[in-house]
Design an enzyme around this catalytic site. Structure first.
Site, PDB file in Angstrom:
ATOM      1  N   ARG A   1      10.382  -4.965  -5.381  1.00 50.14           N
ATOM      2  CA  ARG A   1      10.507  -3.816  -5.370  1.00 50.14           C
ATOM      3  C   ARG A   1      11.281  -4.236  -3.993  1.00 50.14           C
ATOM      4  O   ARG A   1      10.419  -4.332  -2.309  1.00 50.14           O
ATOM      5  CB  ARG A   1       8.846  -3.143  -4.894  1.00 50.14           C
ATOM      6  CG  ARG A   1       8.671  -3.038  -6.460  1.00 50.14           C
ATOM      7  CD  ARG A   1       8.974  -2.118  -8.003  1.00 50.14           C
ATOM      8  NE  ARG A   1       8.419  -2.078  -8.592  1.00 50.14           N
ATOM      9  CZ  ARG A   1       7.696  -1.412  -9.379  1.00 50.14           C
ATOM     10  NH1 ARG A   1       6.363  -0.883  -8.610  1.00 50.14           N
ATOM     11  NH2 ARG A   1       7.376  -1.568 -10.811  1.00 50.14           N
TER      12      ARG A   1
ATOM     13  N   GLU B   1      10.290  -2.538  -1.396  1.00 48.81           N
ATOM     14  CA  GLU B   1       9.320  -1.457  -0.650  1.00 48.81           C
ATOM     15  C   GLU B   1       9.416  -1.613   0.818  1.00 48.81           C
ATOM     16  O   GLU B   1       8.217  -3.095   0.834  1.00 48.81           O
ATOM     17  CB  GLU B   1       8.417  -1.054  -1.074  1.00 48.81           C
ATOM     18  CG  GLU B   1       8.364   0.524  -2.282  1.00 48.81           C
ATOM     19  CD  GLU B   1       7.427   0.260  -2.861  1.00 48.81           C
ATOM     20  OE1 GLU B   1       6.341   1.699  -2.304  1.00 48.81           O
ATOM     21  OE2 GLU B   1       7.333  -0.035  -3.696  1.00 48.81           O
TER      22      GLU B   1
ATOM     23  N   ARG C   1      -2.145  -3.790  -0.611  1.00 47.18           N
ATOM     24  CA  ARG C   1      -1.911  -4.202  -2.212  1.00 47.18           C
ATOM     25  C   ARG C   1      -0.354  -4.271  -2.655  1.00 47.18           C
ATOM     26  O   ARG C   1      -0.141  -4.380  -3.994  1.00 47.18           O
ATOM     27  CB  ARG C   1      -2.798  -3.138  -2.709  1.00 47.18           C
ATOM     28  CG  ARG C   1      -2.292  -2.041  -2.605  1.00 47.18           C
ATOM     29  CD  ARG C   1      -3.254  -0.536  -3.869  1.00 47.18           C
ATOM     30  NE  ARG C   1      -2.753   0.513  -3.265  1.00 47.18           N
ATOM     31  CZ  ARG C   1      -2.976   1.463  -3.775  1.00 47.18           C
ATOM     32  NH1 ARG C   1      -3.484   1.126  -5.210  1.00 47.18           N
ATOM     33  NH2 ARG C   1      -2.817   2.712  -3.678  1.00 47.18           N
ATOM     34  N   HIS C   2       0.498  -4.246  -1.987  1.00 42.74           N
ATOM     35  CA  HIS C   2       1.696  -4.389  -1.950  1.00 42.74           C
ATOM     36  C   HIS C   2       2.928  -5.433  -2.078  1.00 42.74           C
ATOM     37  O   HIS C   2       2.984  -5.950  -0.409  1.00 42.74           O
ATOM     38  CB  HIS C   2       2.752  -3.350  -1.095  1.00 42.74           C
ATOM     39  CG  HIS C   2       2.179  -1.737  -1.566  1.00 42.74           C
ATOM     40  ND1 HIS C   2       1.703  -1.212  -1.770  1.00 42.74           N
ATOM     41  CD2 HIS C   2       3.405  -1.426  -2.764  1.00 42.74           C
ATOM     42  CE1 HIS C   2       1.196   0.085  -1.660  1.00 42.74           C
ATOM     43  NE2 HIS C   2       2.576  -0.021  -2.488  1.00 42.74           N
TER      44      HIS C   2
ATOM     45  N   GLU D   1      -5.205   1.103  -8.956  1.00 48.39           N
ATOM     46  CA  GLU D   1      -4.080   1.198  -9.676  1.00 48.39           C
ATOM     47  C   GLU D   1      -3.565   0.026 -10.068  1.00 48.39           C
ATOM     48  O   GLU D   1      -3.736  -0.555  -9.418  1.00 48.39           O
ATOM     49  CB  GLU D   1      -3.494   2.412  -9.474  1.00 48.39           C
ATOM     50  CG  GLU D   1      -1.986   2.090 -10.087  1.00 48.39           C
ATOM     51  CD  GLU D   1      -0.760   1.650 -10.595  1.00 48.39           C
ATOM     52  OE1 GLU D   1      -0.526   2.145  -9.311  1.00 48.39           O
ATOM     53  OE2 GLU D   1      -0.575   0.781 -11.221  1.00 48.39           O
TER      54      GLU D   1
ATOM     55  N   SER E   1       0.170   1.587 -15.102  1.00 51.90           N
ATOM     56  CA  SER E   1       0.573   2.508 -15.066  1.00 51.90           C
ATOM     57  C   SER E   1       2.138   2.718 -15.889  1.00 51.90           C
ATOM     58  O   SER E   1       2.171   1.741 -16.572  1.00 51.90           O
ATOM     59  CB  SER E   1       1.878   3.456 -13.863  1.00 51.90           C
ATOM     60  OG  SER E   1       2.216   4.427 -13.520  1.00 51.90           O
TER      61      SER E   1
ATOM     62  N   ARG F   1      -2.732  -7.861  -8.639  1.00 54.60           N
ATOM     63  CA  ARG F   1      -4.098  -7.059  -8.490  1.00 54.60           C
ATOM     64  C   ARG F   1      -5.203  -6.699  -9.974  1.00 54.60           C
ATOM     65  O   ARG F   1      -6.140  -6.894  -9.116  1.00 54.60           O
ATOM     66  CB  ARG F   1      -2.932  -6.026  -8.832  1.00 54.60           C
ATOM     67  CG  ARG F   1      -2.079  -4.910  -7.914  1.00 54.60           C
ATOM     68  CD  ARG F   1      -1.670  -3.453  -7.372  1.00 54.60           C
ATOM     69  NE  ARG F   1      -1.529  -3.147  -6.698  1.00 54.60           N
ATOM     70  CZ  ARG F   1      -0.344  -1.714  -6.319  1.00 54.60           C
ATOM     71  NH1 ARG F   1      -0.865  -0.980  -7.136  1.00 54.60           N
ATOM     72  NH2 ARG F   1      -0.031  -1.594  -5.672  1.00 54.60           N
TER      73      ARG F   1
END
Lengths: 503, 503
Positions: free
Chosen positions: A275, A277, A283-284, A426, A429, A477
């Site tokens: 990712r 991002e 948590r990323h 989370e 998903s 996670r």
């Protein structure tokens, strides 16, 4: 094979610049730096594991290979703590029949973290040896050879690295900050905490696959280099591919779905997910490990939700049963309540969650997504009400889910989609996916997606596709939240984020 | 839930443009196109697996979901073959009490590969039904609903795709070329051959991990995005990484070794490996799955070689025991001798291989690497002499191995390195690694490698490193060679090569 001091390469490789063993050193064959192990020989010497050194072995002579964890010279004696993974034992080198003054000095000067081969007699300890896992015995050293010498200055101290942070603040004693740990990961990973975290993580992968194979799933391998950005092109890494360019897969979803369309029925995969991002949060990560599931169902996507939830429950139970020592080891440094879960797993609808949050004073719309603080608050409310750290949130508003999510057949504002949470964060998903090419095309148009770019995706469903659902779990996670840790970098061996690409 | 014809969405979704069911159709509720399964209901109807339809179920009424594999109308009857993964059964729709003329016509017109729900009575067949896996029974259809309609024109025919190539040439019957298969992988993967290949491949991964976990190994996850090209920079893919750039890992080796330096002792990982090589051969991919092992040893790297070889032997045995049906299924299309191996595994030294090749008339130098044809010839010579398809070649010339390979302590022209071969092709390359930073630096200099670029690698060994060895196995090659297939693209679900990035 260890050679005695003064022989071979050992001669030139003293741990420091002290004098050569004196000619009158009666122990000179009993210590030194071995020549590099280059597979010269296949001796039949047995190296005993430190964890097996117990009172049962009292008075036996054993050989042990371990790291010098600490050393402390005291007159004619030197106390070493020898470490092997999370186990350690006290070893004593004392001037006497087997050890000379020079040998004690040699032992005392071995740099911490060096690897040594030690021959010694196992002796019952007069009193429990605090700070060692082998509390009832110690090793009386008769020979000691350095197998691999560590440099004298360590970038971090292992004892500092396992100190609970609160204690450190209270005492003013050193702890190690995260960047120092990560910059020197090879050493940080040697701590008992790190050893436990990553053994447990290995266990999560194992339990995940064991459970799914038992349920009849097939493991698939999906490509990471892809020709088109699967979800519209945002947050995707570009790769130069010969004279052209390509992308790194943001998830294996398209490929999992293709396997379902290809009749594999129940598939899983474990692999890296990328990712791009620029999120610098606890948590990323830009690269993490996805535990992915996809499954054809008969009538209702809850058939899949139940399988996924049960898989997670089997993981939680397996960890409790098989990894209790590791959990306790991590708890020593990072105290935490045991992870609680229900059987069957609690499943709430999104509207119920919104109602709970509103009751707690939060203002939010029916079709609004959960913010991170609201997610955490909801976790606390659910824990209070239902006494579980694990639950499913079902029936998300269609508006906040990707275009390929199946709309709810009853309320078109809702969708057949779900998230799963551990300790209010989370970890998965998922959704029923649209398996009808016509509806999929409509939904993609509604989201303003360029149909040309997802043509291959839509075409996958043109030759008969069973109804199916699935989801992706973030491994780091799960490890973090199960153990009650606070940063996903603690559960990624070599984490990648926008600012870190090394080691 | 399937709705009857004429109800709901079904009305608008007839498989072709035939007329609506006539008002006088007494079976009109018994067939049709179901509305899309959107998880409207949770009926308690049980769908029976086709493989479970045997004589024991004779005269029972069952529901089955399957694909229409073939259909053949004949007067007042229509014979369908319904398929579920590698299993299939004949289904008969015949005008009578349950089926009308219109219903038979409807069934006959369902496009191949469509998914249908069928209610029928299991009946003993009067004679064995050739071409079906369920030879002793057939299904007398009472209701039939289309769950997912396939487009009328399939890009390839499944029967063509499983036809042995020799037969195809002899008969002039169609086979499917590789690019057509790969371009339409979702359909190609539905064949009994593909289903068997990839179930067996899932088994290889499972057996690999099962064996290693039993041997005390820990699974690790290594990053694929790396900051520096690990082996000098050739053949590496570049990734744009935010405002900078990075690379895709060509192997997890550095990270495996770091885990060894971090005291994990025995580690393995399963994950993608990337090679930007413009090699268009039957056995090269730009992305493949590596089964990687690294292990600290006590005295001799053969301790590791033995563990790796035994792991492969356990895989071969496990496949024989658990995947016999899959092996036979693949053999039907691709006939092949059973895979032979010895216990313990045959280990030859490189110089012995050179002598065997010279005896067979090949001219080659002592320090020359094996060419691909010589590798294959050697495989045949070894098979003749030792009757094994699996062997180890040990002690490669130092000159043909990477800089981090440990030199042989006796003959400095040799190295402590090895390859493993299946049916004359390399599937693993490995070595004792140099664990001494000083020797590693010397060897890197000798190879002309920029020390600055591998500083992090060398520094990993500065704080005490145990002797260790390891290797990497190519998953797709193992599957290919075990099954005696001829192209690695047959054993990669979605292969990547210089010319193929899709699907």
């Amino acid at each position: 094979m260890p050679s005695a001091a003064g022989r071979g390469q050992g001669k030139d490789r003293r741990p420091d610049n002290e004098e050569q063993p004196a000619a009158d050193d009666y122990a000179k064959e009993r210590y030194g730096v071995s020549s590099m192990i280059q597979s010269q020989e296949k001796p039949d010497r047995v190296l005993v594991r430190i964890k097996d050194l117990t009172e049962e072995k009292a008075d036996e002579v054993v050989w042990v290979r371990g790291r010098v964890h600490t050393s402390r010279a005291k007159g004619k004696q030197c106390f070493l703590v020898l470490r092997q993974q999370q186990f350690n034992i006290q070893a004593l080198v004392a001037v006497g029949q087997h050890a000379s003054k020079q040998m004690v000095k040699f032992a005392a000067n071995i740099n911490k973290e060096s690897i040594v081969d030690v021959e010694g007699v196992v002796r019952k300890a007069h009193q429990k040896i605090g700070g060692c896992t082998q509390q009832d015995v110690e090793l009386h050293v008769q020979r000691i050879y350095v197998i691999s010498l560590a440099e004298p200055r360590l970038p971090l101290q292992l004892d500092d690295a396992v100190r609970p942070e609160v204690e450190g603040e209270e005492d003013g004693r050193a702890t190690v900050n995260q960047d120092t740990r990560l910059d020197n990961r090879v050493i940080d990973l040697r701590t008992s905490t790190s050893q436990a975290v990553f053994c447990l993580q290995s266990g999560i992968c194992q339990l995940f696959r064991e459970t799914l194979i038992r349920k009849g799933f097939v493991e698939i391998q999906t490509p990471k280099i892809i020709s088109a950005a699967s979800e519209g092109g945002a947050n995707v890494f570009t790769v130069s591919y010969f004279k052209s360019s390509a992308y790194l897969a943001q998830s294996p979803q398209l490929y999992k779905q293709m396997c379902i369309c290809a009749d594999f029925e129940k598939v899983f995969c474990v692999g890296p997910v990328f990712r791009a991002e620029d999120s610098n949060t606890h948590r990323h990560l830009t690269e993490f490990v996805g535990l992915d599931i996809e499954m054809a169902f008969n009538y209702h996507y809850h058939e899949v939700v139940d399988e996924i939830a049960d898989t997670l429950v089997q993981i939680f139970k397996g960890l409790q049963e098989r990894f209790q020592a590791e959990i306790q080891m991590v708890n020593k440094q990072f105290p935490c309540e045991p992870f609680k879960f229900l059987e069957p797993t609690l499943r709430l609808e999104y509207r119920e969650a919104v109602a709970m949050l509103r009751e707690a004073g939060i203002e939010m719309g029916d079709e609004e997504d959960l913010s991170t603080p609201n997610e955490k608050l909801l976790g606390r409310l659910v824990k209070e009400k239902y006494d579980t750290d694990f639950y499913i949130l079902d029936k998300y508003p269609l508006a906040v889910r990707p275009f390929y999510t199946m709309p709810d057949p009853v309320n078109p504002k809702n969708s057949n989609s779900y998230d799963m949470f551990m300790r209010g964060e989370e970890i998965l998903s998922g959704a029923q996916r649209i398996h009808d090419p016509q509806l999929l095309t409509e939904r993609a148009k509604h989201h303003g997606i360029d149909l040309e770019k997802i043509k291959a995706y839509i075409d996958s469903f043109r030759f008969g596709a069973p109804p199916h659902a699935g989801g992706g779990i973030g491994l780091e996670r799960v490890t973090m939240l199960y153990l009650g840790l606070h940063n996903v970098r603690q559960t990624s061996m070599f984490p990648r984020d926008p600012k870190r690409l090394t080691p």
